[in-house]
Design an enzyme around this catalytic site. Structure first.
Site, short mmCIF file in Angstrom:
data_model
loop_
_atom_site.label_atom_id
_atom_site.label_comp_id
_atom_site.label_asym_id
_atom_site.label_seq_id
_atom_site.Cartn_x
_atom_site.Cartn_y
_atom_site.Cartn_z
N GLU A 22 17.63 42.10 -17.38
CA GLU A 22 17.78 41.63 -18.77
C GLU A 22 17.98 40.11 -18.83
O GLU A 22 18.69 39.60 -19.69
CB GLU A 22 18.91 42.36 -19.49
CG GLU A 22 18.79 43.85 -19.51
CD GLU A 22 17.43 44.33 -19.98
OE1 GLU A 22 16.78 43.63 -20.78
OE2 GLU A 22 17.01 45.40 -19.53
N GLY A 23 17.35 39.40 -17.92
CA GLY A 23 17.51 37.95 -17.84
C GLY A 23 18.63 37.62 -16.88
O GLY A 23 19.79 37.99 -17.11
#
Length: 571
Positions: free
Chosen positions: A430-431
């Site tokens: 998610e980053g």
């Protein structure tokens, strides 16, 4: 040691730290009364303790496998998932129009954290569905909503997100998956995606994929990306599952942890898909899902940290070794000063990370309920902090938990090492946390620091309120906030690469100050004495002083990093 969901601690934070009363005071969320909130947390806690937690080790010892094209999940996962779905836990925050409870996102995130602590591998499945529900509610056509949302909210179907490709990685704009119009309003999706959590399962009627792909003649880079809904099986208009679509699992990744959760390589071959939102607007739609997921992933870190902390404490209270400085000297290792330091630090970090994440969720709910841009800006500013600090806390607390166990922590049978293996990826997906920090100093400071100043004003207001009764705690919080204000002013004035060079310590500095504010609020709520006040002193006297060093690094700029060439670093 059996896991116990921290429902009471969450309730305390919502009441005394995160400002959840502001949410329940709105017309939109007036039904989330204290009684409803207590009931939600209590019942979710029971589910976590009695149904999910017993599967924590099971999933690690009996990983998901791909057999003849079918993903076989660990024993007990199907029954536990049904308990989650039938309890309505997937739709806590989803719209009632399609079967959801319509409760605040804050409560959904609190439930998600408890599930993460109980069994992170299984919790990943409903987490991804939650994100897909949010994306479809905001961006899908009414027809897609009517067909897919009831099935996703009920848990009959699950959802995934498909971004990453082998050659692209974080550079999503380099993706090669294509979408060609079929002439009937649908599209033929072709390409391969990697790292797809819960890309398939043997206990799900259908799996719905949100896939980033490029239309013919689309602009290059992220501006030319569209989002498509691609089901594993094609449903009829009444939702009845029909023929298999052109999508399959090619293989499952062999991972460091999260063995119970299948991470798939997905192959799309002229798979039928439906466009979500407008052409070439896929990133905006996907970011709705990702922003939801980033906060939830931060709370995954908190959940695992809670579980690791509980296990370490249980071991430290049972293990006896050496003479201790307490009582008759025959007490457990928890009485040794260094072990006590580790345990207190673990607990203080968990409280701070949980408070920041729930505060972010409150800002999201206030933005939804009021439509005020200030709340949206606050939620946006807090999201990268909550994600990075929450997952870093999970990793650090799990590492410290192994240390508390000593040699036994390195032995798999104790289960202490599994927490670290499972949580380690949360700082990546998610980053990555580096990307979260770059987002904080980049896009989140594009307002010239306005959102930052409002948060710092709240920190200083808390310190002012505490000054008469807790001056020894209030003063250092005030001073740290002022130092952070100066560092933020410096960041706003710098070119982007100098910001990026100090982004990670800058974000950590924010986490230290916001965590101190949370502890100070807790100490005041308790009257300045007792367990929470003592824990606040641990955080404010032992961890908050790190802020000055972090901010000094944040202001160092990029020049010194580039004084070393890549060849120098590899020498």
């Amino acid at each position: 040691m059996p896991y116990r969901a921290p429902a009471d601690d969450i309730r305390f934070i919502l009441t005394h730290v995160a400002g959840f009363d502001q949410v329940t005071a709105t017309e939109r969320f007036a039904e989330a009364t204290p009684d409803v909130t207590a009931a939600i947390l209590t019942e979710a806690g029971k589910l976590c303790d009695e149904v999910l937690a017993p599967l924590q080790r099971v999933g690690d010892l009996h990983p998901s496998k791909l057999e003849n094209g079918v993903v076989r999940t660990p024993p007990g996962y199907a029954e536990a998932y049904r308990a989650v779905a039938e309890g309505g836990w997937i739709g806590v925050a989803a719209t009632p129009d399609h079967g959801g409870m319509g409760l605040p996102q804050t409560l959904a995130m609190a439930v998600s954290e408890m599930m993460s602590g109980a069994c992170l591998s299984l919790q990943l499945n409903p987490l991804l569905t939650l994100g897909q529900i949010d994306a479809l509610e905001h961006h899908a056509s009414d027809d897609l909503k009517a067909l897919y949302l009831p099935k996703l909210i009920s848990g009959e179907w699950s959802g995934t997100m498909n971004l990453t490709e082998a050659q692209a990685g974080t550079d999503v704009g380099a993706l090669r998956t294509t979408a060609k119009p079929n002439g009937d309003g649908t599209y033929a999706i072709t390409g391969q995606k990697i790292y797809i959590s819960w890309g398939d399962a043997d206990f799900m009627e259908n799996v719905v994929h949100l896939v980033l792909a490029r239309l013919p003649d689309a602009p290059p880079g992220t501006k030319g990306i569209s989002l498509f809904l691609v089901p594993r099986h094609l449903p009829g208009e009444d939702g009845t599952v029909g023929a298999a679509n052109g999508v399959k699992v090619v293989s499952l990744e062999h991972k460091m942890g999260l063995h119970g959760s299948p991470t798939a390589v997905m192959q799309y071959e002229d798979a039928k898909g439906w466009l979500v939102d407008a052409p070439n607007k896929g990133m905006a739609a996907m970011f709705t899902m990702m922003n939801n997921a980033r906060l939830a992933v931060g709370l995954q870190g908190v959940g695992v940290a809670e579980a690791a902390c509980q296990q370490a404490m249980a071991y430290a209270l049972d293990r006896r070794q050496g003479r201790t400085p307490v009582g008759d000297g025959a007490g457990p290792i928890a009485d040794h000063a260094d072990v006590r330091r580790m345990l207190a630090t673990m607990r203080a970090e968990v409280f701070a990370a949980r408070s920041i994440a729930l505060g972010c969720a409150v800002a999201i709910d206030m933005s939804t309920a009021t439509g005020k841009t200030e709340w949206a800006a606050q939620a946006g500013f807090l999201t990268p902090i909550a994600k990075a600090y929450g997952t870093d806390t999970g990793i650090e607390v799990a590492t410290t938990g192994i240390q508390v166990h000593g040699g036994m922590g390195f032995i798999e049978e104790t289960g202490a090492a599994q927490y670290l293996r499972d949580v380690r990826v949360t700082a990546i997906y998610e980053g990555t946390n580096g990307i979260q920090a770059m987002d904080l100093v980049g896009r989140k400071l594009m307002d010239g620091g306005e959102a930052a100043w409002r948060l710092l004003e709240e920190v200083e207001k808390t310190a002012e309120t505490a000054r008469p009764t807790l001056p020894d705690l209030a003063e250092p919080v005030w001073a740290a906030a002022e130092s952070l204000r100066e560092a933020t002013e410096w960041m706003v004035a710098q070119p982007m690469n100098d910001r990026f060079a100090g982004a990670v310590p800058f974000l950590r500095g924010w986490a230290r100050v916001l965590g101190a504010q949370a502890h100070l609020s807790a100490a005041m709520a308790e009257g300045g004495t007792g367990r929470r006040a003592a824990l606040a002193r641990v955080f404010i006297t032992r961890l908050l002083p790190e802020t000055e060093a972090l901010l000094a690094e944040a202001r160092a700029g990029a020049e010194g990093l580039y004084a070393l060439s890549a060849e120098d670093l590899s020498a």
